[in-house]
Write an enzyme that holds these catalytic residues in place. Structure first.
Site, mmCIF file in Angstrom:
data_model
loop_
_atom_site.group_PDB
_atom_site.id
_atom_site.type_symbol
_atom_site.label_atom_id
_atom_site.label_comp_id
_atom_site.label_asym_id
_atom_site.label_seq_id
_atom_site.Cartn_x
_atom_site.Cartn_y
_atom_site.Cartn_z
ATOM 1 N N LYS A 11 -11.566 12.580 1.489
ATOM 2 C CA LYS A 11 -10.660 12.543 0.340
ATOM 3 C C LYS A 11 -11.318 13.120 -0.929
ATOM 4 O O LYS A 11 -12.539 13.284 -0.992
ATOM 5 C CB LYS A 11 -10.228 11.090 0.095
ATOM 6 C CG LYS A 11 -9.362 10.498 1.219
ATOM 7 C CD LYS A 11 -8.899 9.095 0.829
ATOM 8 C CE LYS A 11 -7.959 8.491 1.850
ATOM 9 N NZ LYS A 11 -7.453 7.160 1.391
ATOM 10 N N TYR A 51 1.827 10.746 3.390
ATOM 11 C CA TYR A 51 1.810 9.295 3.182
ATOM 12 C C TYR A 51 3.219 8.696 3.073
ATOM 13 O O TYR A 51 3.379 7.601 2.507
ATOM 14 C CB TYR A 51 0.983 8.952 1.943
ATOM 15 C CG TYR A 51 -0.518 8.895 2.209
ATOM 16 C CD1 TYR A 51 -1.053 7.994 3.138
ATOM 17 C CD2 TYR A 51 -1.408 9.714 1.524
ATOM 18 C CE1 TYR A 51 -2.413 7.931 3.380
ATOM 19 C CE2 TYR A 51 -2.793 9.644 1.760
ATOM 20 C CZ TYR A 51 -3.273 8.743 2.685
ATOM 21 O OH TYR A 51 -4.630 8.652 2.921
ATOM 22 N N THR A 93 -9.809 -0.720 4.631
ATOM 23 C CA THR A 93 -9.252 -0.066 3.436
ATOM 24 C C THR A 93 -9.980 -0.498 2.168
ATOM 25 O O THR A 93 -10.289 0.327 1.312
ATOM 26 C CB THR A 93 -7.750 -0.431 3.314
ATOM 27 O OG1 THR A 93 -7.131 -0.253 4.598
ATOM 28 C CG2 THR A 93 -7.058 0.443 2.288
ATOM 29 N N ASN A 114 -11.105 5.642 -1.507
ATOM 30 C CA ASN A 114 -11.946 5.070 -0.459
ATOM 31 C C ASN A 114 -12.461 6.110 0.529
ATOM 32 O O ASN A 114 -12.761 5.817 1.670
ATOM 33 C CB ASN A 114 -11.222 3.909 0.235
ATOM 34 C CG ASN A 114 -9.887 4.322 0.804
ATOM 35 O OD1 ASN A 114 -9.546 5.501 0.808
ATOM 36 N ND2 ASN A 114 -9.135 3.362 1.305
ATOM 37 N N HIS A 117 -9.678 9.118 5.279
ATOM 38 C CA HIS A 117 -8.492 8.678 6.014
ATOM 39 C C HIS A 117 -8.779 8.830 7.496
ATOM 40 O O HIS A 117 -9.431 9.791 7.904
ATOM 41 C CB HIS A 117 -7.279 9.549 5.669
ATOM 42 C CG HIS A 117 -6.151 9.384 6.650
ATOM 43 N ND1 HIS A 117 -5.227 8.370 6.539
ATOM 44 C CD2 HIS A 117 -5.849 10.057 7.803
ATOM 45 C CE1 HIS A 117 -4.391 8.442 7.579
ATOM 46 N NE2 HIS A 117 -4.748 9.459 8.347
ATOM 47 N N GLU A 128 -0.048 13.623 12.517
ATOM 48 C CA GLU A 128 -0.906 14.058 11.401
ATOM 49 C C GLU A 128 -1.647 15.347 11.740
ATOM 50 O O GLU A 128 -1.750 16.254 10.902
ATOM 51 C CB GLU A 128 -1.879 12.928 11.035
ATOM 52 C CG GLU A 128 -1.168 11.723 10.426
ATOM 53 C CD GLU A 128 -2.046 10.492 10.259
ATOM 54 O OE1 GLU A 128 -1.519 9.479 9.756
ATOM 55 O OE2 GLU A 128 -3.240 10.524 10.630
HETATM 56 P P1 IDP Z 1 -6.048 3.023 5.520
HETATM 57 O O1 IDP Z 1 -6.431 4.294 4.803
HETATM 58 O O2 IDP Z 1 -7.235 2.090 5.677
HETATM 59 O O3 IDP Z 1 -5.321 3.258 6.804
HETATM 60 P P2 IDP Z 1 -3.450 2.254 4.402
HETATM 61 O O4 IDP Z 1 -2.980 0.855 4.303
HETATM 62 O O5 IDP Z 1 -2.839 3.139 5.434
HETATM 63 O O6 IDP Z 1 -5.056 2.208 4.542
HETATM 64 O O7 IDP Z 1 -3.240 2.907 2.948
HETATM 65 C C1 IDP Z 1 -3.362 4.292 2.780
HETATM 66 C C2 IDP Z 1 -4.206 4.554 1.551
HETATM 67 O O8 IDP Z 1 -3.513 4.076 0.399
HETATM 68 C C3 IDP Z 1 -5.550 3.829 1.496
HETATM 69 O O9 IDP Z 1 -6.574 4.466 2.219
HETATM 70 C C4 IDP Z 1 -5.830 3.823 0.010
HETATM 71 O O10 IDP Z 1 -6.301 5.096 -0.454
HETATM 72 C C5 IDP Z 1 -4.433 3.589 -0.552
HETATM 73 N N1 IDP Z 1 -4.178 2.146 -0.756
HETATM 74 C C6 IDP Z 1 -3.849 1.225 0.181
HETATM 75 N N2 IDP Z 1 -3.686 0.001 -0.345
HETATM 76 C C7 IDP Z 1 -3.929 0.154 -1.682
HETATM 77 C C8 IDP Z 1 -3.924 -0.767 -2.785
HETATM 78 O O11 IDP Z 1 -3.659 -1.973 -2.644
HETATM 79 N N3 IDP Z 1 -4.243 -0.237 -4.011
HETATM 80 C C9 IDP Z 1 -4.525 1.086 -4.194
HETATM 81 N N4 IDP Z 1 -4.518 1.977 -3.177
HETATM 82 C C10 IDP Z 1 -4.235 1.519 -1.941
HETATM 83 MG MG MG Z 2 -3.461 4.108 7.145
#
Ligand code: IDP
Ligand code: MG
Length: 140
Positions: A11, A51, A93, A114, A117, A128
């Site tokens: 990312k 997304y 996450t 973070n 992905h 994807e």
């Molecule tokens: P993942 O990347 O671990 O699969 P997902 O729940 O699919 O997590 O969420 C996609 C992305 O959205 C996360 O990697 C993160 O960048 C962002 N995200 C998820 N939850 C939050 C939150 O509570 N606050 C801010 N960003 C979030």
């Molecule tokens: Mg995800």
């Protein structure tokens, strides 16, 4: 266990800090092979499509903004149980909950930024990969 493919994104928070090589070393160290890789700058529309499953979530706008703000590296990873294995190497996450040695523990800035992905299931992995790569760009 079957050989699988999963989709990965390094990312913007990570490409900005020149962490592509360090993250690739973690991926390869976990026994996953990078069978396709390219650097792209997502448009807002591409980030929204990617997304779309999260479009009702409160963080969606910020997520799309962050993902389209700077280049990313999109990848296809191949290996035994690749989808689950990559999720393990990534960590959860929320990087505060990640185990030492995981990508998110070592590199993530916060829950949104973070660093990586990874697909969460075979169906999402296929979808994807198809959004970002044509068949002849993947060389296993
Ligand atoms: P993942 O990347 O671990 O699969 P997902 O729940 O699919 O997590 O969420 C996609 C992305 O959205 C996360 O990697 C993160 O960048 C962002 N995200 C998820 N939850 C939050 C939150 O509570 N606050 C801010 N960003 C979030
Ligand atoms: Mg995800």
């Amino acid at each position: 266990m079957a050989i699988e493919r999963t989709f990965s994104i390094i990312k913007p928070d990570a490409t900005r800090r020149n962490l592509t090589g360090a993250i690739n070393a973690k991926i390869e160290g976990a026994g996953l092979r990078i069978v396709a890789q390219k650097r792209v700058h997502m448009t807002r529309g591409q980030a929204e499509t990617f997304y779309a499953v999260h479009k009702e979530r409160p963080f969606f706008g910020e997520l799309v903004e962050q993902m389209s703000a700077a280049p990313v590296v999109v990848q296809v990873l191949e290996g035994e149980d690749a989808i689950r294995r990559y999720r393990e190497v990534m960590g959860p996450t929320n990087p505060e909950k990640a185990d030492p040695g995981t990508i998110r523990k070592e590199f993530a800035l916060n829950m949104g930024e973070n660093s990586v992905h990874g697909s969460d299931a075979p169906e999402t992995a296929a979808k994807e990969i198809a959004q970002w790569f044509s068949g002849n760009e993947i060389v296993g």
